[in-house]
Design a protein around this motif. Structure first.
Motif, PDB file in Angstrom:
ATOM      1  N   ALA A 149      -7.662  -0.630  -4.327  1.00  0.00           N
ATOM      2  CA  ALA A 149      -6.554  -1.149  -3.648  1.00  0.00           C
ATOM      3  C   ALA A 149      -7.092  -2.352  -2.867  1.00  0.00           C
ATOM      4  CB  ALA A 149      -6.255  -0.012  -2.297  1.00  0.00           C
ATOM      5  N   ILE A 159       0.887  -1.145   0.169  1.00  0.00           N
ATOM      6  CA  ILE A 159      -0.123   0.006   0.127  1.00  0.00           C
ATOM      7  C   ILE A 159       0.903   1.391  -0.021  1.00  0.00           C
ATOM      8  CG2 ILE A 159      -1.792   1.490   1.407  1.00  0.00           C
ATOM      9  CD1 ILE A 159      -3.054  -1.206   2.155  1.00  0.00           C
ATOM     10  N   TYR A 194      -6.113   5.583   1.016  1.00  0.00           N
ATOM     11  CA  TYR A 194      -5.072   4.547   1.015  1.00  0.00           C
ATOM     12  C   TYR A 194      -4.767   4.106   2.314  1.00  0.00           C
ATOM     13  CZ  TYR A 194      -3.777   4.643  -3.651  1.00  0.00           C
ATOM     14  OH  TYR A 194      -3.801   4.501  -4.981  1.00  0.00           O
ATOM     15  N   GLU A 225      -6.545  10.676  -2.693  1.00  0.00           N
ATOM     16  CA  GLU A 225      -5.982   9.179  -2.713  1.00  0.00           C
ATOM     17  C   GLU A 225      -5.346   8.784  -1.394  1.00  0.00           C
ATOM     18  OE1 GLU A 225      -4.183   7.597  -6.115  1.00  0.00           O
ATOM     19  OE2 GLU A 225      -5.591   8.453  -7.431  1.00  0.00           O
ATOM     20  N   CYS A 263      -7.319   1.796   4.056  1.00  0.00           N
ATOM     21  CA  CYS A 263      -6.927   0.536   3.640  1.00  0.00           C
ATOM     22  C   CYS A 263      -6.127  -0.344   4.580  1.00  0.00           C
ATOM     23  CB  CYS A 263      -6.361   0.322   2.077  1.00  0.00           C
ATOM     24  SG  CYS A 263      -7.364   1.062   1.000  1.00  0.00           S
ATOM     25  N   GLU A 313       1.779   3.068  -3.142  1.00  0.00           N
ATOM     26  CA  GLU A 313       0.746   4.008  -3.874  1.00  0.00           C
ATOM     27  C   GLU A 313       0.722   5.301  -3.475  1.00  0.00           C
ATOM     28  OE1 GLU A 313      -1.101   2.594  -6.097  1.00  0.00           O
ATOM     29  OE2 GLU A 313      -0.659   0.500  -5.710  1.00  0.00           O
ATOM     30  N   TYR A 314       1.283   5.717  -2.338  1.00  0.00           N
ATOM     31  CA  TYR A 314       1.364   7.122  -1.980  1.00  0.00           C
ATOM     32  C   TYR A 314       2.232   7.663  -2.834  1.00  0.00           C
ATOM     33  CZ  TYR A 314      -1.023   6.133   2.533  1.00  0.00           C
ATOM     34  OH  TYR A 314      -1.833   5.724   3.510  1.00  0.00           O
TER      35      TYR A 314
END
Length: 558
Positions: A432, A219, A369, A365, A372, A222-223
């Motif tokens: 995600a 995860i 995340y 976003e 998640c 994804e940042y």
């Protein structure tokens, strides 16, 4: 000592892994920029036909004489805007019109775009704008397959270098493309390279860390992708010319060639391919940096491969539950990809400042995340269904804005923007989580094959996104919300279908199709102390085949 045991011994996410992981993640910034750069380079600004015989004509009104000439030359639409493709045949003395072949553009936002330079304002040519993005997404699809196979064949690091070189060369060349067709061919290869870059970076990062840290690593990258969207906003805002923007996001790719010297090859891949000496050298270097000591004979007690189960993908057609779940998962991948990219590409159609719209779309976003990270505690199904319903409902609510809000009020656009941002939040959460959830739902014997098919459906969704965002229209007041209504309806539909899928948190992974078939629809996570052996087998022991990372969770964001 098995490979994951070695990682636990040297530190699952120690200093060595953190440094290498962060270096790798920087390249995901470029992946985010290339995936979304079309928002700024392919936009078609406001325009009208150029007045014949007036070579210095501009879209901006130059004075009363200019406004009068425009009104005498170009027909007005019902909303008071000028026709984009027609001129009066004999000034305004007759209603007869003919098509023009030259245009003037509003340059208050962009000085030049791909659409303006290649003459795509022609009413018969506008389809080429969406086609260019479809071709790019097709390149992403091809790149996922080709670069994935290449990564397994020659190694992660060589594939990464090939990807960054291809991205840099083709992206730079695209900035100098002289005409439409050379541009879309180059963009196809940029899409392929971007898929290879992100996928290989993701796998390298995941293969660096131990099993308990893979969710964090999966995860966290994804940042950086989302950070690329923020940086892209600033690039677009300050440059305003599509060729300069394309150059700005392409040239940094050449800097990633330095990865050859700063990033090690995957020790898992080296072991899976019989290169134990090189793998041991990397692992001992990691142990040294992490302040650990490894035994002298590291791989002597590696277990030989145990009996393997094999399966054909055709077997799912004889397993009703597995078939239905697989189709639901495929549909999830298609829709979540379509909505994620569609809402981003639709930023310029919401009204107001395109840069602010896209900035907010990228910014949302980050909290998505963050949500998640809770899925290990609360499960996969609840957050996924919630995120999809939230996003879909927000998009559908634009119907009420279209019907009841005053279209002449400049503040109305904020309702569209806010609902689109909430929709993007839900789509990002869904994107995600579906990676993790689907990989856990598929049986081991078909997991890689079915994840590959899932990726294909995601790319189909990505190709549909620009078509819906730019070409779908509805009559009447809701026409402005057409794309958002389609995105919302599709998202709510798959969210409700996802309720049929079982929860996987706390359960053993299914090994065979029979194991997957035993899990009933609507099943929830096992309660504390509950025996799950009746439905699923115990987790298999690690063998040599497990040295290669074999669970492509979230590696396919692009």
């Amino acid at each position: 000592m098995h490979f994951d045991d070695i990682l636990r011994h040297i530190g699952e996410f120690g200093k060595f892994q953190i440094i290498k992981y962060l270096i790798l993640c920087i390249s995901s910034i470029s992946a985010g920029c290339h995936m979304m750069v079309a928002v700024f380079i392919q936009v078609l600004p406001k325009h009208r036909c150029m007045i014949p015989g007036l070579p210095n004509d501009t879209y901006a009104i130059q004075g009363a004489w200019h406004e009068l000439l425009i009104n005498e030359t170009i027909p007005l639409g019902s909303k008071g805007d000028y026709f984009e493709c027609s001129l009066y045949s004999n000034f305004s003395y007759t209603n007869a019109t003919y098509s023009c072949d030259k245009w003037v553009y509003d340059k208050s936002v962009f000085t030049a775009t791909f659409a303006t330079d290649f003459g795509l304002a022609n009413c018969g040519e506008k389809w080429k704008i969406a086609t260019a993005q479809i071709v790019f997404m097709a390149g992403v699809l091809v790149g996922a397959f080709v670069m994935g196979a290449l990564s397994d064949a020659i190694g992660r690091k060589p594939t990464l270098i090939i990807s960054v070189l291809l991205q840099g060369v083709c992206g730079t060349a695209a900035a100098f493309a002289p005409e439409y067709y050379s541009f879309i061919v180059l963009r196809f290869f940029v899409g392929s390279a971007t898929a290879g870059l992100f996928m290989t970076t993701f796998v390298l990062g995941m293969e660096l860390v131990g099993p308990s840290k893979r969710m964090i690593a999966g995860i966290s990258i994804e940042y950086f992708f989302a950070g690329g969207l923020i940086i892209l906003t600033m690039v677009g805002y300050f440059l305003r010319d599509w060729r300069h923007i394309e150059l700005a996001v392409s040239v940094p790719s050449f800097a990633y060639i330095l990865y050859w010297w700063f990033v090690p090859e995957s020790a898992r891949w080296l072991l899976a391919n019989g290169k134990e000496d090189k793998a041991e050298e990397i692992l001992r270097q990691a142990a040294k940096v992490n302040g650990k000591v490894l035994p002298e004979k590291l791989f002597e007690q590696v277990a030989e491969d145990e009996e393997e189960h094999h399966g054909s993908i055709l077997q799912i057609f004889r397993s009703p539950r597995t078939l239905v779940r697989t189709l639901i998962i495929f549909l999830n991948w298609c829709v979540v990809s379509m909505v994620y990219y569609g809402l981003s590409l639709n930023s310029g159609n919401l009204g107001g400042d395109i840069f602010l719209n896209f900035f907010l779309s990228g910014l949302v976003e980050f909290p998505a995340y963050c949500f998640c990270f809770c899925i290990d505690k609360v499960g996969r199904k609840g957050p996924h269904v919630f995120g999809m319903l939230l996003g879909g409902s927000a998009c559908l609510c634009t119907i009420f804005v279209a019907l009841y809000a005053d279209p002449g009020d400049p503040n109305t656009r904020w309702f569209y923007i806010a609902l689109s941002i909430v929709g993007k939040l839900g789509a990002t959460m869904g994107f995600a989580i579906i990676y993790v959830w689907s990989a856990e739902l598929y049986p081991t014997v078909l997991r890689n094959s079915l994840m590959g098919f899932s990726s294909t459906f995601a790319r189909v969704g990505g190709m549909l996104a620009p078509v819906i965002a730019n070409m779908v229209t509805f009559p009447g007041a809701i026409g402005r919300s057409a794309a958002l209504i389609v995105f919302g309806a599709a998202t709510v539909f798959v969210a409700l279908l996802s309720i049929l899928l079982p929860e996987t948190a706390g359960r053993e992974l299914p090994e065979t199709i029979d194991d997957a078939e035993k899990v009933p629809f609507f099943s929830s996570a096992p309660k504390a102390g509950e025996d799950t052996e009746k439905s699923l087998p115990v987790e298999p022991k690690y063998t040599k085949k497990d040295f290669a990372y074999n669970n492509p969770v979230m590696e396919d964001k692009v």
